[in-house]
Design a protein around this motif. Structure first.
Motif, PDB file in Angstrom:
ATOM      1  N   ASN A  80       0.668  -1.800  -0.188  1.00  0.00           N
ATOM      2  CA  ASN A  80      -0.268  -0.151   0.080  1.00  0.00           C
ATOM      3  C   ASN A  80       0.907   1.171  -0.473  1.00  0.00           C
ATOM      4  O   ASN A  80       0.704   2.019  -0.390  1.00  0.00           O
ATOM      5  CB  ASN A  80      -0.860  -0.433   1.286  1.00  0.00           C
ATOM      6  CG  ASN A  80      -1.683   1.211   1.311  1.00  0.00           C
ATOM      7  OD1 ASN A  80      -1.004   2.590   2.525  1.00  0.00           O
ATOM      8  ND2 ASN A  80      -2.937   1.291   0.645  1.00  0.00           N
ATOM      9  N   ALA A  81       1.664   1.264   0.736  1.00  0.00           N
ATOM     10  CA  ALA A  81       3.018   2.796   0.796  1.00  0.00           C
ATOM     11  C   ALA A  81       2.726   2.506  -0.318  1.00  0.00           C
ATOM     12  O   ALA A  81       3.246   3.878  -1.141  1.00  0.00           O
ATOM     13  CB  ALA A  81       3.854   2.450   1.926  1.00  0.00           C
ATOM     14  N   ARG A  83       1.755   2.406  -3.570  1.00  0.00           N
ATOM     15  CA  ARG A  83       1.235   2.794  -3.766  1.00  0.00           C
ATOM     16  C   ARG A  83       0.668   4.186  -3.780  1.00  0.00           C
ATOM     17  O   ARG A  83       0.267   5.017  -4.766  1.00  0.00           O
ATOM     18  CB  ARG A  83      -0.215   1.507  -4.017  1.00  0.00           C
ATOM     19  CG  ARG A  83      -0.543   0.555  -4.902  1.00  0.00           C
ATOM     20  CD  ARG A  83      -1.859  -0.224  -4.636  1.00  0.00           C
ATOM     21  NE  ARG A  83      -2.309  -0.804  -3.436  1.00  0.00           N
ATOM     22  CZ  ARG A  83      -1.954  -1.316  -2.936  1.00  0.00           C
ATOM     23  NH1 ARG A  83      -0.928  -2.508  -4.150  1.00  0.00           N
ATOM     24  NH2 ARG A  83      -2.306  -2.225  -1.248  1.00  0.00           N
ATOM     25  N   GLU A  84       0.757   4.273  -2.370  1.00  0.00           N
ATOM     26  CA  GLU A  84       1.064   5.556  -1.970  1.00  0.00           C
ATOM     27  C   GLU A  84       1.266   7.035  -2.715  1.00  0.00           C
ATOM     28  O   GLU A  84       0.702   8.099  -3.026  1.00  0.00           O
ATOM     29  CB  GLU A  84      -0.014   5.575  -0.076  1.00  0.00           C
ATOM     30  CG  GLU A  84      -1.381   5.293   0.349  1.00  0.00           C
ATOM     31  CD  GLU A  84      -2.295   5.813  -0.002  1.00  0.00           C
ATOM     32  OE1 GLU A  84      -2.198   7.061   0.228  1.00  0.00           O
ATOM     33  OE2 GLU A  84      -2.983   5.735  -0.754  1.00  0.00           O
ATOM     34  N   ARG A  87       0.326   7.461  -6.313  1.00  0.00           N
ATOM     35  CA  ARG A  87      -0.487   8.551  -6.263  1.00  0.00           C
ATOM     36  C   ARG A  87      -0.087   9.802  -6.161  1.00  0.00           C
ATOM     37  O   ARG A  87      -0.779  10.481  -6.263  1.00  0.00           O
ATOM     38  CB  ARG A  87      -2.187   8.174  -4.987  1.00  0.00           C
ATOM     39  CG  ARG A  87      -2.296   6.769  -5.754  1.00  0.00           C
ATOM     40  CD  ARG A  87      -3.315   5.992  -4.484  1.00  0.00           C
ATOM     41  NE  ARG A  87      -4.132   5.589  -5.195  1.00  0.00           N
ATOM     42  CZ  ARG A  87      -4.213   3.789  -4.844  1.00  0.00           C
ATOM     43  NH1 ARG A  87      -3.755   4.200  -2.956  1.00  0.00           N
ATOM     44  NH2 ARG A  87      -4.566   2.383  -4.532  1.00  0.00           N
ATOM     45  N   LYS A  88       0.952  10.358  -5.739  1.00  0.00           N
ATOM     46  CA  LYS A  88       1.076  11.391  -4.752  1.00  0.00           C
ATOM     47  C   LYS A  88       2.405  12.339  -5.530  1.00  0.00           C
ATOM     48  O   LYS A  88       2.521  13.341  -5.498  1.00  0.00           O
ATOM     49  CB  LYS A  88       1.613  11.860  -3.102  1.00  0.00           C
ATOM     50  CG  LYS A  88       0.438  11.678  -2.478  1.00  0.00           C
ATOM     51  CD  LYS A  88       0.514  11.482  -1.201  1.00  0.00           C
ATOM     52  CE  LYS A  88       0.040  11.505   0.038  1.00  0.00           C
ATOM     53  NZ  LYS A  88       0.231  10.664   0.973  1.00  0.00           N
ATOM     54  N   GLU A 121      -9.609   0.714  -0.148  1.00  0.00           N
ATOM     55  CA  GLU A 121      -8.419   1.638  -0.825  1.00  0.00           C
ATOM     56  C   GLU A 121      -9.092   1.288  -2.247  1.00  0.00           C
ATOM     57  O   GLU A 121      -9.283   2.628  -3.197  1.00  0.00           O
ATOM     58  CB  GLU A 121      -6.974   0.630  -0.357  1.00  0.00           C
ATOM     59  CG  GLU A 121      -5.819   1.209  -1.512  1.00  0.00           C
ATOM     60  CD  GLU A 121      -4.969   1.286  -1.639  1.00  0.00           C
ATOM     61  OE1 GLU A 121      -4.745  -0.057  -0.890  1.00  0.00           O
ATOM     62  OE2 GLU A 121      -4.198   1.308  -2.735  1.00  0.00           O
ATOM     63  N   GLU A 124     -11.860   4.206  -2.410  1.00  0.00           N
ATOM     64  CA  GLU A 124     -11.783   5.256  -2.544  1.00  0.00           C
ATOM     65  C   GLU A 124     -10.889   6.402  -3.336  1.00  0.00           C
ATOM     66  O   GLU A 124     -10.635   6.989  -3.930  1.00  0.00           O
ATOM     67  CB  GLU A 124     -11.066   5.546  -1.194  1.00  0.00           C
ATOM     68  CG  GLU A 124     -10.212   6.362  -1.153  1.00  0.00           C
ATOM     69  CD  GLU A 124      -9.180   6.739   0.142  1.00  0.00           C
ATOM     70  OE1 GLU A 124      -8.482   7.668   0.544  1.00  0.00           O
ATOM     71  OE2 GLU A 124      -9.174   5.875   0.831  1.00  0.00           O
ATOM     72  N   HIS A 125      -9.566   4.894  -4.156  1.00  0.00           N
ATOM     73  CA  HIS A 125      -9.015   5.458  -5.397  1.00  0.00           C
ATOM     74  C   HIS A 125      -9.884   5.225  -6.910  1.00  0.00           C
ATOM     75  O   HIS A 125      -8.975   5.442  -7.464  1.00  0.00           O
ATOM     76  CB  HIS A 125      -7.747   5.177  -4.940  1.00  0.00           C
ATOM     77  CG  HIS A 125      -7.164   5.637  -3.665  1.00  0.00           C
ATOM     78  ND1 HIS A 125      -6.823   6.569  -3.465  1.00  0.00           N
ATOM     79  CD2 HIS A 125      -6.591   5.307  -2.613  1.00  0.00           C
ATOM     80  CE1 HIS A 125      -6.491   7.690  -2.652  1.00  0.00           C
ATOM     81  NE2 HIS A 125      -5.961   6.288  -2.051  1.00  0.00           N
ATOM     82  N   ALA A 301       8.586   4.206  -1.766  1.00  0.00           N
ATOM     83  CA  ALA A 301       7.902   4.529  -1.436  1.00  0.00           C
ATOM     84  C   ALA A 301       8.386   5.881  -0.305  1.00  0.00           C
ATOM     85  O   ALA A 301       8.303   7.355  -0.904  1.00  0.00           O
ATOM     86  CB  ALA A 301       6.598   4.110  -0.088  1.00  0.00           C
TER      87      ALA A 301
END
Ligand SMILES: *[C@@H]1O[C@H](CO)[C@@H](O)[C@H](O)[C@H]1NC(C)=O
Length: 326
Positions: A80-81, A83-84, A87-88, A121, A124-125, A301
């Motif tokens: 998940n880290a 992907r986050e 995305r940013k 997740e 949300e995305h 990440a």
């Protein structure tokens, strides 16, 4: 059109460099013609066939608009880290780009708590595509073929597709400008490996048995860290997979599909330095170097987020950030 000409020059230089530097490669090209292709048996094909798996999570992301460039990011369910961070940074929604994350199911199957988190997740995305094969390192080839198939069937009007690992820095601005300079078909570029050979040492991480792959060299392929293809090729690769037996190295597998299609991957070099624009080594961040590259390896990440403010990720970046560089 001037950029097209410089692109031709790049091609010309690449071709001559290849010719001059290695007679070995030529031998490889000649022997390539002798490889016969025949369809796989039903059983062999099943492992890689899009019809063998169902979507657990899917999104109609290209129903109304198609991106110019579709980023396909294979990622482990638990990561998940990554992907986050994506995305940013370079994967942030843009006018010309769309980023989707691709995965199989986690070890514990669809009832696991990790799966519950993924579904949250995804709500949300809306950027996660998941199929019901087991997500594992050895199954990366399945993931790659499924990604190509997804691009071909769910996002057929994109112009380019980029497969990019989740620990890579992508210079979106430079990449878009570079891709827009010339329309292309049957095109694939990245860090080309012309002299790959199967490792027969049983203790190697990349061990390949003779049973799995009897030839003693690989056809040219692009490093799996990140490569860009014209979207027409995604469908053709997915088609070609019915002629190529599963091998766990996904980038080699793709090279084998390209051989079936008679498509040669090309280098992307900068002029006049002939530097490889797909940097698959890890480099310490340096603004001037990075402005000129398309990807750089080794960006987990935390490292991606650390460079969030540097603006090289964005398609809307102002020209000025390359000022002061030579
Ligand atoms: C790959 O995925 C298939 C389909 O889910 C599964 O049967 C197989 O065990 C997986 N292989 C590995 C090595 O994880």
């Amino acid at each position: 059109m001037r950029k097209c000409q410089s692109w031709r020059l790049v091609k010309l230089l690449t071709v001559s460099a290849v010719l001059v530097l290695s007679a070995q490669i030529l031998v490889g090209v000649l022997s390539k013609e002798q490889v016969k292709t025949s369809p796989l048996s039903e059983q062999e094909h099943r492992l890689l066939s899009p019809h063998s798996y169902q979507y657990v999570l899917n999104q109609p992301l290209c129903r109304y608009t198609s991106p110019f460039l579709l980023f396909l990011v294979p990622v482990a369910p638990q990561d998940n880290a990554a992907r986050e961070a994506i995305r940013k940074t370079w994967g942030a929604p843009g006018q010309d780009t769309l980023t989707v994350f691709y995965m199989g199911v986690p070890e514990g199957g669809q009832g696991s708590s990790l799966q519950d988190k993924l579904e949250e997740e995804s709500r949300e995305h809306a950027d996660i595509i998941q199929m019901n094969f087991l997500d594992s390192y050895q199954n990366l080839t399945i993931k790659t073929v499924m990604m190509m198939n997804w691009a071909a069937t769910h996002c057929p009007r994109a112009s380019y597709v980029m497969k990019v690992d989740s620990d890579i820095f992508v210079n979106v601005f430079h990449l878009l400008r570079w891709l827009r300079s010339c329309p292309r078909q049957a095109f694939i570029t990245g860090s080309v490996i012309n002299d790959g050979r199967p490792r027969r040492d049983i203790y190697s991480k990349w061990y390949v048995s003779e049973e799995e792959y009897p030839e003693d060299s690989f056809p040219p392929y692009v490093s799996g860290a990140g490569y860009v293809l014209s979207a027409d090729l995604a469908a053709r690769i997915s088609w070609a997979s019915r002629f190529v037996r599963m091998i766990s190295m996904e980038d080699v597998y793709l090279g084998l599909c390209l051989r079936v299609l008679g498509v040669r991957p090309v280098y992307a070099l900068s002029l006049p330095t002939l530097r490889n624009l797909f940097e698959i080594r890890d480099l310490e961040y340096d603004r001037c170097t990075f402005t000129k590259l398309l990807i750089v390896n080794g960006f987990k990440a935390s490292k991606l987020l650390q460079h969030l403010g540097l603006n090289l990720f964005s398609a809307q970046r102002t020209q000025t950030s390359s000022t002061g560089c030579i």
